[in-house]
Enzyme design. Structure first.
Site, PDB file in Angstrom:
ATOM      1  N   LYS A  70      17.105 -58.397 -63.751  1.00  0.00           N
ATOM      2  CA  LYS A  70      17.353 -58.914 -65.396  1.00  0.00           C
ATOM      3  C   LYS A  70      18.577 -58.137 -66.022  1.00  0.00           C
ATOM      4  O   LYS A  70      18.908 -57.181 -66.470  1.00  0.00           O
ATOM      5  CB  LYS A  70      16.039 -58.474 -65.785  1.00  0.00           C
ATOM      6  CG  LYS A  70      16.454 -59.740 -67.543  1.00  0.00           C
ATOM      7  CD  LYS A  70      15.224 -59.260 -68.455  1.00  0.00           C
ATOM      8  CE  LYS A  70      14.905 -60.416 -69.725  1.00  0.00           C
ATOM      9  NZ  LYS A  70      13.798 -60.151 -69.846  1.00  0.00           N
ATOM     10  N   SER A 139      11.344 -63.161 -72.293  1.00  0.00           N
ATOM     11  CA  SER A 139      12.964 -63.909 -71.591  1.00  0.00           C
ATOM     12  C   SER A 139      13.388 -64.441 -69.993  1.00  0.00           C
ATOM     13  O   SER A 139      14.408 -63.776 -70.048  1.00  0.00           O
ATOM     14  CB  SER A 139      13.401 -63.033 -72.380  1.00  0.00           C
ATOM     15  OG  SER A 139      12.839 -61.590 -72.071  1.00  0.00           O
ATOM     16  N   SER A 163       7.621 -61.459 -71.828  1.00  0.00           N
ATOM     17  CA  SER A 163       8.465 -61.858 -70.731  1.00  0.00           C
ATOM     18  C   SER A 163       8.644 -61.468 -69.226  1.00  0.00           C
ATOM     19  O   SER A 163       9.561 -61.980 -68.851  1.00  0.00           O
ATOM     20  CB  SER A 163       9.659 -60.834 -71.413  1.00  0.00           C
ATOM     21  OG  SER A 163       9.613 -61.758 -73.431  1.00  0.00           O
TER      22      SER A 163
END
Length: 448
Positions: A70, A139, A163
Site C-alpha cells: 500500500k 482505504s 481499512s
C-alpha cells in the site's frame, strides 16, 4: 471465478517443480497487463518486478513470491505519495515490514492505491475485481483488489478503522489486522498514531498466518531453519485454554445490519456450531460512542501529521473535501483528547476481561452489501446511512481497543458479491484467532 494462486500454492508448485519461476513471472506479467487497466489497483508498478520473480535475489521463505505494498508504506526506490498529489517522494529505505518481506525473498511488484492519506473507505479509481461497478472498499482498496484479481499473491495494507478488513470483505479475500504494534509501523505514513495497524491481505488464513510470522519473526521464532537448510513453514499456533464458546454482539448487529447479511451471518454460525462451538450474546457499546472515540483521537493526530500541507500552499492539492474533513482536528482540545485516551484505556481493560471468557467474538465484517461506485449512502432497515459510517461500524471498535481481527469470506449475496465474516480475538492471541478463522475457512470451503 477469478484465476489466482495462494502464497502456499505458489511455494508448493515451485518446490515440486510443477511451475518454474519463469512461468510464475509470465503469469504475473500477463495478469497485470490484462487486469490492471480495468481494476486500477496500482499507483506504481516496478518495471523489473517480473525479472526479479524469474530470478529472485534470495532463497528465503517467500522467495520470488509477488507482493503488493500500500502506498502509505515506504519501499526503497519507489514513490510514497499516500495516494495524494500533495506528497511525492522516493523512499530512501524500506519500512520495517517491507524489509522483513524482502529479507524473506518476496518481490515487491509495486505500490497499491489507497484512498487519499488513507482517509476513507472507497479508494477511487480502483474497482472491485468481482464486479467493476462496485467499490473495492478502503482505504487499502488497491491492495485488496490486486490480491483478489490474482495480480499478486499477497499485499500489505494499513488499518485505522477497518481499512484492511473492509476491502477484504468487499473483494472476497482474507484481511488480517493483528494486535496493535505486532507489526511495526516504522516507515509507514501515519493517519492516527494511536489507531494505525499494518495488516495483510491474502486469499487464505493460512497465507495470512505465513506472512504474519515472516513480518514478526525474531531469532528462534516460527520460521525455523531445518538441519538441511530448508525453511519450515510456521505451524498453527497452540490455542490457549478457552471454552468452545463464541461471543456474538447480537443487539449491536441486529440494530444496524441488512437482513440478507444477517441471514448469511447466521449460516456462518451454523458452520461454527458444526465445529462444536456454542454462542453467548455479549453487550457492545453503541456505535456513536465508538465513533466519538475514533474521531476525538484520530482527527488531531491526523491534523498534526498533515499540518504543513493543511496550513500551506499544498492544501489545494488535496482532493475533494479532504482538507475540510481534516480541519476539525485543529479544534480538538488537549483535555478532550486526553479524556478520550483515558476512556480508550478503560475499554481495553473491560474488553480484555470480556474476551477472556470466549474463544473469540464473531460478527459480520460489513453491515450491508458492497456499495456501487459513486454511491454515497446505503439503506439499512429503511434508513439511509452514509457509506463511511456503515462500512466502519463493525470494524472501528477493534482499532479503538487494538485487538486482532480478521475478515474471512463467508458467502455471497443475492447480487453475487462477497460477504465477510469478522472474527475478533483477545489481545496478543493472534495465533489463536488465526486458528479459529482457519477452522471456519476450511469447514466453509468457500473459494471465490
Amino acid at each position: 471465478m477469478i484465476d489466482y494462486m495462494t502464497v502456499l500454492e505458489m511455494l508448493s508448485a515451485l518446490e515440486r517443480g510443477a511451475m518454474t519461476r519463469e512461468a510464475l513471472a509470465t503469469r504475473v506479467r500477463e495478469q497485470l497487463n490484462v487486469l490492471e487497466p480495468k481494476v486500477q489497483a496500482f499507483l506504481y508498478v516496478d518495471p523489473e518486478a517480473a525479472d526479479r520473480i524469474a530470478d529472485p535475489p534470495g532463497s528465503g521463505p517467500l522467495s520470488g513470491i509477488p507482493v503488493g505494498v500500500k502506498d502509505m508504506i515506504d519501499v526503497a526506490g519507489m514513490p510514497t505519495t499516500g495516494g495524494s498529489r500533495a506528497y511525492h517522494r522516493t523512499a530512501d529505505e524500506d519500512a520495517f515490514c517491507v524489509a522483513k518481506l524482502r529479507a524473506a525473498g518476496a518481490v515487491i511488484v509495486g505500490k497499491t492505491n489507497t484512498q487519499e492519506l488513507a482517509y476513507g473507505v472507497i479508494t477511487p479509481p480502483t474497482r472491485n475485481p468481482r464486479n467493476l461497478d462496485y467499490i473495492p472498499g478502503g482505504s487499502s482498496g488497491g491492495s485488496a483488489a490486486a490480491v483478489a484479481a490474482g495480480m499478486v499473491a499477497a499485499a500489505l495494507g494499513t488499518d485505522t478503522g477497518g481499512s484492511v478488513r473492509i476491502p477484504a470483505s468487499c473483494c472476497g479475500i482474507v484481511g488480517f489486522k493483528p494486535t496493535r504494534d505486532r507489526i511495526s509501523t516504522q516507515g509507514v505514513m501515519p493517519l492516527s498514531t494511536t489507531y494505525d495497524h499494518v495488516g495483510v491481505l491474502t486469499h487464505t488464513v493460512s497465507d495470512a498466518r505465513y506472512l504474519f510470522h515472516v513480518l514478526t519473526e525474531h531469532p528462534g521464532d516460527s520460521l525455523i531453519r531445518a538441519a538441511d537448510g530448508r525453511t519450515e513453514r510456521p505451524r498453527p499456533g497452540e490455542r490457549a485454554s478457552h471454552d468452545r464458546v463464541l461471543a456474538v454482539p447480537w443487539d449491536y448487529i441486529r440494530e444496524r445490519t441488512d437482513p440478507e447479511i444477517v441471514q448469511i451471518f447466521e449460516d456462518a454460525l451454523g458452520i461454527f456450531r458444526h465445529l462444536g462451538y456454542g454462542f453467548e450474546a455479549v453487550e457492545m457499546e453503541p456505535f456513536d460512542e465508538w465513533k466519538a472515540l475514533q474521531l476525538t483521537v484520530r482527527l488531531p493526530e491526523a491534523y498534526l501529521t498533515h499540518r504543513e500541507v493543511l496550513e500551506g500552499p499544498r492544501r489545494g492539492l488535496l482532493q475533494g473535501d479532504l482538507a475540510e474533513r481534516l480541519d476539525p482536528g485543529r479544534e480538538v482540545s488537549a483535555l478532550d483528547y486526553l479524556a478520550a485516551q483515558a476512556i480508550r484505556r478503560e475499554k481495553i481493560a473491560d474488553w480484555t476481561r470480556k474476551m477472556g471468557r470466549y474463544a473469540g467474538l464473531v460478527m459480520p465484517t460489513l453491515p450491508c452489501p458492497v456499495p456501487k461506485v459513486g454511491q454515497e449512502q446505503v439503506q439499512i432497515q429503511g434508513n439511509d446511512v452514509p457509506v463511511w459510517d456503515a462500512l466502519v461500524s463493525m470494524t472501528a471498535p477493534w482499532n479503538v481497543v487494538g485487538f486482532p481481527a480478521v475478515s474471512v469470506p463467508c458467502g455471497v449475496d443475492s447480487r453475487g458479491l462477497p460477504v465477510g465474516l469478522q472474527v475478533v480475538g483477545s489481545p496478543m492471541d493472534d495465533d489463536g484467532l488465526l486458528d479459529l478463522a482457519a477452522q471456519f475457512q476450511a469447514a466453509a470451503g468457500i473459494r471465490l
